[in-house]
Design a protein around this motif. Structure first.
Motif, PDB file in Angstrom:
ATOM      1  N   ALA A 151       0.831  -1.202   0.000  1.00 12.35           N
ATOM      2  CA  ALA A 151       0.000   0.000   0.000  1.00 12.35           C
ATOM      3  C   ALA A 151       0.868   1.256   0.000  1.00 12.35           C
ATOM      4  O   ALA A 151       0.590   2.220  -0.726  1.00 12.35           O
ATOM      5  CB  ALA A 151      -0.926  -0.006   1.217  1.00 12.35           C
ATOM      6  N   SER A 152       1.921   1.241   0.788  1.00 12.74           N
ATOM      7  CA  SER A 152       2.821   2.394   0.855  1.00 12.74           C
ATOM      8  C   SER A 152       3.520   2.619  -0.482  1.00 12.74           C
ATOM      9  O   SER A 152       3.659   3.758  -0.944  1.00 12.74           O
ATOM     10  CB  SER A 152       3.848   2.179   1.959  1.00 12.74           C
ATOM     11  N   PHE A 153       3.955   1.537  -1.121  1.00 10.51           N
ATOM     12  CA  PHE A 153       4.644   1.633  -2.407  1.00 10.51           C
ATOM     13  C   PHE A 153       3.744   2.284  -3.455  1.00 10.51           C
ATOM     14  O   PHE A 153       4.159   3.205  -4.169  1.00 10.51           O
ATOM     15  CB  PHE A 153       5.060   0.232  -2.858  1.00 10.51           C
ATOM     16  N   LEU A 154       2.493   1.834  -3.543  1.00 11.55           N
ATOM     17  CA  LEU A 154       1.565   2.389  -4.535  1.00 11.55           C
ATOM     18  C   LEU A 154       1.241   3.849  -4.239  1.00 11.55           C
ATOM     19  O   LEU A 154       1.148   4.678  -5.153  1.00 11.55           O
ATOM     20  CB  LEU A 154       0.291   1.552  -4.569  1.00 11.55           C
ATOM     21  N   LEU A 155       1.073   4.153  -2.948  1.00 10.19           N
ATOM     22  CA  LEU A 155       0.774   5.538  -2.585  1.00 10.19           C
ATOM     23  C   LEU A 155       1.951   6.465  -2.855  1.00 10.19           C
ATOM     24  O   LEU A 155       1.760   7.606  -3.304  1.00 10.19           O
ATOM     25  CB  LEU A 155       0.374   5.610  -1.116  1.00 10.19           C
ATOM     26  N   ARG A 156       3.156   5.998  -2.597  1.00  7.12           N
ATOM     27  CA  ARG A 156       4.328   6.850  -2.860  1.00  7.12           C
ATOM     28  C   ARG A 156       4.391   7.215  -4.336  1.00  7.12           C
ATOM     29  O   ARG A 156       4.814   8.319  -4.693  1.00  7.12           O
ATOM     30  CB  ARG A 156       5.619   6.145  -2.429  1.00  7.12           C
ATOM     31  N   TRP A 157       3.931   6.286  -5.181  1.00  6.05           N
ATOM     32  CA  TRP A 157       3.962   6.581  -6.611  1.00  6.05           C
ATOM     33  C   TRP A 157       2.877   7.587  -6.986  1.00  6.05           C
ATOM     34  O   TRP A 157       3.152   8.571  -7.698  1.00  6.05           O
ATOM     35  CB  TRP A 157       3.792   5.297  -7.424  1.00  6.05           C
ATOM     36  N   VAL A 158       1.650   7.391  -6.560  1.00  5.73           N
ATOM     37  CA  VAL A 158       0.590   8.331  -6.956  1.00  5.73           C
ATOM     38  C   VAL A 158       0.820   9.708  -6.340  1.00  5.73           C
ATOM     39  O   VAL A 158       0.439  10.727  -6.935  1.00  5.73           O
ATOM     40  CB  VAL A 158      -0.818   7.807  -6.599  1.00  5.73           C
TER      41      VAL A 158
END
Length: 551
Positions: A23-30
């Motif tokens: 979840a953190s990885f995807l959020l860091r990208w968006v």
């Protein structure tokens, strides 16, 4: 067949929750796109909200989440307790999204882990809404479409130009037919698409693998798309790295190459070029030009109509019992002959197909009527395939084909020369070669690295790494047409029956089949290496041979 009553509550609602690190990885990208508004269409217990709370997000003003389970929705609200930006709606996302599609998009980003729910397990109202979403964008829809596909389409549709979508989706996005509309929609509307493809399973009890989908919406309808990139991963170490770096430096495959399935993106440019050149060789054909494949006999109750000798003898079913095969255990090699059939019978396998060619059970002996009664006591006559025919025990469309092919395979698909003239059930296909094609030549030539690689690209796979092909996919397989050689066929049959390693068999077959057609040693080695890598990915084994580490 899967029955709703036999599935777990978790599977019925698609509740496989996301690892916080993902979840953190995807959020860091968006968040790199500095969004003001974020959509979470299936928020569960709020793992993405907790991850967002722990990350810098100076531009975010509004986060809207949806959850159908009251207990989970309550947890999601608590995940953002004290944050003025969070709003969690208890209810259906798809219906809300469909109504919002009538107006302009108003979200800058979407994140989440959409529910993995079969179409037949959805509430009828949600089934209708899912179909309406596809119709709204003039996308082909089938009743095999899983709920996650509709969730991704709806989420992307609600993003403003330049918006970003980061989601956990099934790995089947690359290859299943019911996801073709989504692949087309993403390709048409996104400037870049990246998929992180892990070797390991990320969700307990979810037999199929999952990938991370990062998609950036085009800034305008006419903007150029760079295409799709697939990044294989060996370990979760990449989740600690900068997702934007991977997104910007990935090697993209353009949309012209990926008009259908996205499996070719797993190949190197050199492998894709080799495959394209191979398809143009004069003695390499699409399977559909050599033979037609159709489903085997549909009994509606295989355990009743496919029986071992012991049951035939007990009920006096001999006059109605016919040789059959339909499972891999029935056919250890590539020929089904009398010797193979007798071995199956000695092993107690269900090697007999019961074909009652009568209109009235009264015309049958008492022992046979007793057997039919046992089927009715099991309510077999009430099953759909049985009750739509009259009488229920008389199986229709029974005929023999000279070649068979099992629907599912472990290493590579193989054709089976039906020397005995046995029947095949719907776990196999009946294959009828064209008039100019010798069945034995078709069976022999089908085993090679080019056709095996073609099958990995055209087919689909599910839990356990089983490869499955439907007739339309079989028709597209690249297949060499070799001269008839009975000695070679028997050698192949002996090797397969003996359990020789698939890679070794293909290597020898490449020398027998492909090299005489003009393929060089480097070509056949490259084709076999590509097949092995994709097979290993499907099985989630042999990581050193299958994947490149990101570390």
């Amino acid at each position: 067949m899967n029955f709703k009553t036999l599935e777990s509550a978790t599977k019925l609602r698609g509740g496989y929750y996301t690892n916080p690190q993902i979840a953190s990885f995807l959020l860091r990208w968006v968040l790199q796109a500095r969004p003001e508004s974020i959509l979470e269409p299936s928020c569960g217990d709020g793992v993405f909200f907790r991850a967002l709370r722990d990350l810098p997000h100076p531009t975010v003003q509004r986060v809207l989440g949806f959850e159908v389970e009251p207990v989970e929705a309550s947890k999601a609200v608590q995940s953002g307790a004290g944050a003025g930006w969070l709003d969690v709606e208890l209810g259906d996302f798809l219906g809300w999204a469909y109504r919002r599609m009538q107006g302009p998009p108003d979200f800058d980003a979407a994140v989440g882990n959409p529910p993995f729910i079969r179409y037949q397990y959805l509430d009828p109202q949600l089934q209708a809404i899912a179909a309406s979403i596809f119709a709204h964008y003039q996308l082909p829809f089938t009743k095999h479409t899983n709920a996650w596909v509709s969730f991704v389409i709806a989420s992307l549709a609600l993003l403003r130009p330049g918006g970003r979508l980061g989601m956990v989706v099934p790995a089947e996005i690359l290859h299943v037919l019911h996801a073709q509309s989504l692949r087309s929609f993403l390709s048409a509307n996104c400037s870049r698409i990246v998929l992180f493809d892990p070797q390991e399973l990320w969700f307990e009890d979810a037999l199929q693998g999952a990938v991370l989908l990062l998609a950036e919406k085009k800034v305008s309808a006419g903007a150029r798309s760079q295409g799709v990139a697939i990044i294989p991963t060996r370990s979760p170490a990449f989740l600690n790295e900068d997702p934007e770096h991977w997104f910007r430096t990935a090697s993209y495959v353009n949309g012209e190459t990926l008009t259908g399935k996205w499996m070719p993106a797993l190949l190197t440019p050199e492998e894709r070029d080799l495959l394209s050149l191979a398809a143009e060789r004069p003695r390499i054909h699409r399977f559909a030009s050599l033979a037609a494949a159709e489903v085997g006999i549909v009994t509606g109750a295989n355990k009743f109509f496919l029986v071992p000798d012991e049951l035939v003898e007990r009920h006096g079913l001999g006059p109605w019992a016919h040789p059959m095969f339909g499972r891999s255990e029935h056919v250890p090699g590539v020929v089904y002959d009398a010797a193979t059939h007798e071995a199956n019978k000695r092993a107690g396998l269900p090697a007999n197909f019961l074909w009652f060619k009568v209109d009235d059970a009264a015309d049958l002996p008492p022992s046979v009527r007793e057997y039919l009664l046992s089927g009715e006591q099991q309510k077999l006559h009430e099953r759909y395939k049985c009750r739509i025919r009259e009488p229920w025990f008389s199986v229709p469309f029974v005929h023999v084909a000279p070649v068979g092919m099992l629907k599912r395979s472990h290493s590579w698909p193989r054709l089976i020369l039906n020397e005995l003239g046995a029947f095949t059930t719907d776990t196999a296909y009946r294959v009828r070669p064209a008039a100019h094609v010798e069945p034995a030549a078709l069976v022999t030539g089908f085993v090679n690295s080019l056709t095996a690689l073609s099958a990995e690209l055209e087919g689909r796979h599910y839990g356990g790494g089983v490869l499955e092909l439907v007739p339309s996919e079989i028709g597209r397989l690249l297949t060499p047409l070799a001269p008839v050689d009975r000695v070679q066929l028997r050698q192949l049959h002996a090797e397969v029956s003996a359990g020789v390693e698939a890679a070794d068999i293909l290597q020898r077959q490449d020398a027998r089949i492909l090299r005489p057609l003009g393929f060089g040693q480097d070509d056949t080695d490259a084709l076999r290496s590509a097949w092995l890598r994709l097979k290993s990915r499907r099985h989630r084994t042999d990581p050193d041979a299958a994947l490149h580490d990101l570390d």
